[in-house]
Design a protein around this motif. Structure first.
Motif, short mmCIF file in Angstrom:
data_model
loop_
_atom_site.label_atom_id
_atom_site.label_comp_id
_atom_site.label_asym_id
_atom_site.label_seq_id
_atom_site.Cartn_x
_atom_site.Cartn_y
_atom_site.Cartn_z
N GLU A 1 0.48 -0.94 0.23
CA GLU A 1 0.10 -0.19 -0.09
C GLU A 1 1.02 1.51 -0.06
O GLU A 1 1.89 1.05 0.22
N GLU A 2 0.70 2.45 0.25
CA GLU A 2 1.11 3.77 0.05
C GLU A 2 2.25 3.60 1.21
O GLU A 2 2.97 4.41 1.00
N ARG B 1 -3.50 4.55 -6.50
CA ARG B 1 -4.76 4.16 -5.67
C ARG B 1 -6.30 4.49 -6.85
O ARG B 1 -6.09 5.79 -7.15
N ALA C 1 -11.42 2.79 -3.23
CA ALA C 1 -10.78 2.21 -2.09
C ALA C 1 -10.49 1.27 -1.52
O ALA C 1 -9.28 1.81 -0.83
N SER D 1 -15.63 5.47 -3.98
CA SER D 1 -14.65 6.57 -3.76
C SER D 1 -14.28 6.50 -4.85
O SER D 1 -13.91 7.61 -5.29
N HIS E 1 -12.45 10.16 3.32
CA HIS E 1 -11.89 9.00 3.73
C HIS E 1 -10.14 8.81 3.07
O HIS E 1 -10.30 9.44 1.58
N HIS F 1 -8.70 7.24 1.56
CA HIS F 1 -8.47 6.12 0.30
C HIS F 1 -9.46 7.00 -1.12
O HIS F 1 -9.14 6.96 -1.89
N TYR F 2 -10.67 7.85 0.10
CA TYR F 2 -10.79 8.55 -1.53
C TYR F 2 -10.61 9.14 -1.89
O TYR F 2 -10.19 9.79 -2.85
N SER G 1 -7.13 9.62 -2.70
CA SER G 1 -6.28 8.81 -2.93
C SER G 1 -6.47 8.65 -4.32
O SER G 1 -6.35 9.06 -5.13
N LEU H 1 -3.93 4.26 8.43
CA LEU H 1 -5.11 4.78 7.21
C LEU H 1 -4.56 6.35 6.67
O LEU H 1 -4.31 6.54 5.71
#
Ligand SMILES: Cc1ncc(COP(=O)(O)O)c(C=O)c1O
Lengths: 520, 452, 123
Positions: free
Chosen positions: A339-340, A353, A356, B138, B164, B166-167, B169, B416
């Motif tokens: 991941e990141e 990405r 999600a 997302s 969020h 990831h959203y 990102s 996160l």
């Protein structure tokens, strides 16, 4: 003796009045039940779920408690089951019969795969659980990724894209990232006229200008026109192979070489991979990126429109740019999710990405079960039977229906016909609606756009010869009726839950949600 | 092979009917050097149903499933009880094995479900219209940013720090290529949201402000002032809901003025599934309907005058508009939308409110209990079923250690926000109706031990 | 007043410095039931050949080009509620927009009614 006459006669008189079936008071027709909307039959006080009493605590909702009536009707469990069961019966489905929707690969969906996807070890795990608690799930992703690479002869695979179109996006983003990494800004993506709409839409969605490349009269990419257009502004060429006319792009390798020589990349739309799985590896044809619709070739169910899954296999040149997260098997056998936070060492050039979490896990389990069930011999047989079935249909009908490319040789997994030769005023739509009355789902109509009145028939490998013969019988009869100008065909379907629907009205005055007639 | 109905006799007969001497004749267009001589190396031949099931079960067993442990993870994916009838109904072959309803006469089942779904979603989110689903929350969020650009013809989006990550990102990935400007900063451990800062940052180039509700740390705040400020500047307010059950308890974003509301619908009917397939929700004001992405189902009549449903306003979509389409989406999350709709119908308004009330009450209990643990502080003044604890040490390590002890404690902010170590002591804890008082006690004890 | 036609199936009525633009009856017939017309905003200016409006049927969306350069002074708001006007009265009430003509010489290459009829017959 006693003369019990209740319930007589038991042998009905022969019927002569079937066409005069009287209307019923309810609108129902025996097993064909009309079903109202939940908003018409439910109430906001009814529920089909019981909960424990909530413990008494204060409210910490920040003074935002919802006080309006939301307007969500409920039904008891029995009513719910009935509502959706009745609605389900107004659908055609693969489970009911042949579903020859070209380009969509409507093959049988094995039920083992449904069972497997529902194992709690897959269905009931959270995407952000510590990795030590999801090694089996990461193992599924890794194993499926491995076989997708093997089946396509490519270098890497991005598992996160959520459907074919999302896979196209992934592939083009890899291409763009690779070009930018070498300081080469290119602005144009070339797309054949026959391409699926997602191809140009995707290219535009990630900021490219789209230009058409023409087809030859025999339905393939015009190699010379393509070569002539290649230049320093072209980032990629998107090619569907086998193409949307159901033909293999014979010049694929030459195309790839020319594209590469011009410094661009080859994106292959792999929606039609079913025709060649186990027999041809796109990696051997110079492809740089190709999405695989797991909901086509690898049989995950279409579910009335989705979900799908669109892993993208990548060449060596593009693999370093693929999306996060992805899985990697470590020397000690554990599987890591990259991941990141840990991407720095692993894949510094990843473009980032694109959704999600980690992709369509529920589709991965099904697709892996499918691959293992078929095995190497079975997958090859899949392609062969899919192609055989399509050619059988093509040759069974090319005397009554125009097959625009039928002369140039065999087709791949889909047979393409056109409306040429139908009587004046009769169209592909009439044939399609006629098929509904015959108990079949219509073929794909009016696609690809390069053929007038296109009818694209994809039987898939999971149809028996008997089923194909019955379909051929139906389509032949419809073709003959349309050529003879049988006006009754224009009214079809007669026997479906609905007659032809007024799409003009729907678009002119859109009604997209239900409103209580009492409230307007 | 059990899925392939043709017999060898069939194959021979069909080949001879076609006039081909062997199957290879049908692959003549494949250049010789591209034909695989044999089968795929390394892949075993076909396997029995039992053998495959055994293999998959072995992999499944190597996961700790949520039902096997005290479970407190949320952060965009929530574990709720799904009534048995939901899965039964979505497994009806007529739903499961149908395609997109392009032939409406024989797809009224799917179409009516979509019409009901759109209405349920619009009402839940407080909007005029909703579409027939996107991939997930997302991607729906990015589509909303793109739509705001189309509507306002401006290219700068302000992303709340409560969105969020990831959203964020996903949006950042796309924006790199589309040239949209995104303003974003990771959150700080503060009970107040960044709404005031967002209001201050809106300017004449702002296309939209994107704010999550409840946000990634579980906080809830009134969006009305933000909506007013955005609209006064000609920008749109995009609200993101990752836990739709919350809207059974707290006000709908649409009713607070949001122009577009997107969300992750997984929490109702869909199940965790390690992150997918999920269900993107997308709703907006009526006046923007022609700028929406995705499929829309609409009411109409058939040739005999009966009510029926069709896919409509399709000129927005890729199959018609190609490079000028509002989105490239084709396959969406149809079956997940069905699951959502069935579950929502079972719940009804009463059930949804009961469910939301139960979630909130259990979360309040858990927050109070966990805040008593030495080394734990509760961040939130307000929350629905998820809140943030500030631990006395890095939460990531705590989560890993507790997992080894069979407790799935929550989502650490370190996972996160790997680039924001200053908030690494934060732990996001979700408490739904599936959590028992014993689970809460187990978590409290485990934290006590770990933080001692 | 004089009426001109383009080979993209637009008609133009010129009255003084104002040109009224619509699509021809032939075009509406080819497109089928019109369900939506997206019109340009007042004040928008176009060069000849720019995309100026979009006309949609259920299954197709077609761009309407500015047949001459100019600034939009009015759009036919009646089409918003009743796109069917384009089908029923393409060459009168179904007009799309009015332009203030920027360069009258651009009209010179356009067809008159007879020429357009001949053009359509040749298609
Ligand atoms: C040729 C082709 N390309 C791309 C797609 C898009 O795939 P998806 O619907 O999974 O996004 C499809 C399927 O509809 C297709 O048939």
């Amino acid at each position: 003796m006693t003369m019990l006459k209740e319930g007589r006669p038991t042998a009905p008189a022969p019927v002569e009045d079937a066409h005069m079936a009287p209307a019923t008071a309810t609108g129902n027709r025996a097993l064909m039940l009309e079903e109202k909307l939940i908003f018409e039959i439910g109430s906001t006080e009814t529920t089909g779920v019981d909960f424990a009493q909530a413990p008494l605590t204060g409210s910490r909702l920040g003074n935002l408690a919802r006080t309006d009536v939301i307007g969500l009707p409920g039904l008891s469990e029995q009513e719910t089951v009935r509502h959706y069961t009745r609605l389900s019966r107004q659908n055609y489905a693969i489970d009911l019969g042949l579903f020859p929707l070209g380009s969509c690969t409507m093959k049988h969906n094995p039920r083992l795969n449904e069972k497997v996807a529902r194992m709690p070890g897959f269905a009931d795990i959270h995407p952000l659980q510590p990795q030590s608690t999801v090694q089996g799930a990461l193992g599924v992703i890794n194993e499926l990724a491995f076989w997708l690479i093997e089946l396509t002869g490519m270098h890497g695979v991005a598992m996160t894209p959520k459907a074919g179109a999302h896979g196209e996006l992934c592939g083009l983003l890899c291409i763009r990232a690779a070009l930018e990494a070498r300081g080469d800004a290119r602005s144009v993506v070339l797309v054949p006229e026959s391409a699926h709409g997602t191809n140009p839409a995707t290219a535009a969605f990630c900021g490219y200008k789209v230009e058409d490349i023409p087809a030859t009269p025999e339905g393939r990419v015009d190699l010379e026109a393509l070569k002539a257009r290649l230049g320093p502004d072209v980032a990629a060429v998107m090619i569907t192979n086998p193409n949307t006319c159901g033909l293999f792009e014979r010049d694929m390798k030459t195309i790839s070489d020319a594209v590469h020589a011009a410094g661009a990349f080859v994106y292959c739309d792999g929606a039609n991979f079913n025709a060649i799985v186990g027999r041809v590896r796109p990696g051997d044809l110079g492809v740089d990126a190709m999405h695989i619709n797991l909901h086509k070739t690898f049989s995950t169910p279409h579910g009335g429109g989705g979900p799908g899954s669109g892993p993208v296999v990548l060449s060596e040149a593009l693999a370093p740019f693929g999306p996060l997260p992805y899985t990697a098997r470590m020397a000690d056998g554990t599987i890591h999710l990259i991941e990141e936070e840990n991407v720095g060492e692993e894949m510094p050039r990843s473009f980032g990405r694109m959704s999600a979490f980690h992709g369509q896990m529920g589709m991965f389990t099904r697709a892996l079960a499918y691959i293992l069930s078929h095995g190497a011999d079975g997958l090859r047989q899949v392609a062969e039977d899919a192609v055989l079935n399509a050619n059988y249909i093509l040759r069974s009908l090319d005397d009554v229906l125009d097959a625009p490319f039928g002369q140039s040789g065999p087709c791949m997994h889909e047979a393409l016909f056109s409306d040429k030769g139908l009587a004046e005023g009769f169209t592909t739509l009439d044939i399609a609606k006629g098929l509904i009355d015959e108990g079949f789902h219509p073929m794909t109509m009016y696609f690809p756009l390069v053929v007038h009145g296109a009818m694209l028939v994809e039987p898939t490998e999971t149809e028996s010869k008997a089923a194909l013969d019955q379909f051929i019988l139906a389509l032949r009869s419809l073709a003959e009726r349309a050529k003879a100008g049988d006006d009754a065909l224009k009214g079809a379907p007669y026997h479906a839950p609905r007659r032809r629907l007024d799409e003009t009205l729907a678009a002119r005055k859109p009604v997209l949600t239900w409103t209580d007639p009492g409230m307007v | 092979m059990r899925y392939l109905p043709l017999t060898d006799t069939d194959r021979r007969d069909m080949l001879s009917f076609i006039g081909a001497s062997s199957i290879d004749d049908l692959f003549v267009d494949v250049p010789a050097q591209a034909r695989l001589p044999g089968t795929i190396p390394g892949l075993p031949d076909h396997a029995s149903e039992m053998a495959v099931e055994r293999h998959m079960a072995r992999l499944a067993k190597r996961n700790l499933s949520a039902g096997e442990a005290p479970f407190f993870l949320g952060a965009g994916a929530y574990r709720h009880h799904i009534p048995a009838s939901v899965d039964h109904l979505i497994q009806r072959g007529e739903f499961l094995t149908a395609y997109t309803p392009y032939q409406p006469e024989i797809a009224q089942g799917t179409l009516q479900v979509l019409f009901e779904f759109q209405t349920q979603v619009a009402r839940l989110l407080g909007c005029d219209v909703a579409n027939a689903s996107m991939y997930d929350g997302s991607t729906a969020c990015w589509e909303a940013i793109v739509m705001a650009r189309r509507v306002t013809k401006r290219g700068k989006a302000l992303l709340s720090s409560g969105l969020h990550p990831h959203y964020v990102s996903v949006a950042q990935t796309m924006a790199k290529f589309t040239g949209d400007a995104l303003a974003y900063r990771a959150p700080t451990l503060d009970a107040a949201t960044d709404i005031d800062a967002l209001i201050g940052a809106i300017d004449k180039d702002t296309s939209c402000v994107v704010v999550q509700y409840p946000d990634i740390l579980g906080r809830v705040a009134d969006l009305t002032p933000l909506a007013e400020a955005a609209q006064a500047a000609g920008a749109l307010l995009v609200a993101v809901v990752t836990e739709p059950v919350a809207l059974g308890a707290i006000r709908a974003p649409g009713s607070m003025g949001a122009d577009i509301v997107v969300g992750e619908g997984q929490s109702i009917g869909v199940g965790l599934q390690f992150g997918g397939p999920y269900l993107g929700l997308f709703a907006c004001k009526q006046k923007y309907v022609r700028q929406m992405p995705g499929r829309l189902c609409g009411e109409t009549v058939d040739a005999s005058g009966k009510r029926g449903f069709v896919l409509t306003l399709s000129t927005r979509e890729q199959h018609i508009r190609r490079e000028k389409a509002t989105s490239n989406i084709c396959t969406n999350s149809g079956l997940c939308a069905l699951a959502f709709s069935v579950h929502m119908t079972l719940l009804g308004e009463k059930g949804l409110r009961d469910l939301a009330g139960l979630n909130h009450a259990l979360a309040c209990q858990a927050a109070d209990r966990l805040a008593q643990v030495p080394g734990v502080t509760l961040l939130n003044d307000s929350f629905f079923n998820e809140f943030t604890l500030i631990l006395s040490k890095d939460a990531r390590d705590v989560v890993r250690t507790l997992a080894d002890k069979g407790v799935l404690a929550g989502v650490s902010l370190g996972r996160l926000f790997p680039a924001a170590p200053e908030i690494g002591n934060g732990l996001v804890v979700a408490v739904t109706e599936t959590v028992t008082p014993e689970d809460i006690e187990t978590l409290a004890k485990a934290l006590e031990e770990e933080l001692a | 007043m004089s009426r001109y036609f383009t080979d993209e199936h637009e008609w133009i009525d010129v009255e003084g410095e104002i040109a009224t633009v619509g699509i021809t009856d032939y075009a509406q017939e080819q497109l089928g039931d019109i369900v939506f017309v997206e019109l340009p905003a007042e004040g928008a200016s176009f060069e000849k050949g720019d995309d100026a409006a979009v006309v949609e049927s259920v299954k197709a969306a077609s761009d309407v080009y500015a047949p001459i350069s100019g600034e939009v002074v009015e759009s036919n708001s009646a089409l918003e509620d009743e796109p069917a006007l384009v089908n029923s009265d393409a060459e009168e009430d179904g007009w799309f927009f009015k332009l203030r003509i920027a360069d009258a010489s651009e009209l010179e290459g356009l067809m008159n009614e007879a020429a357009y009829k001949k053009f359509v017959a040749s298609l």
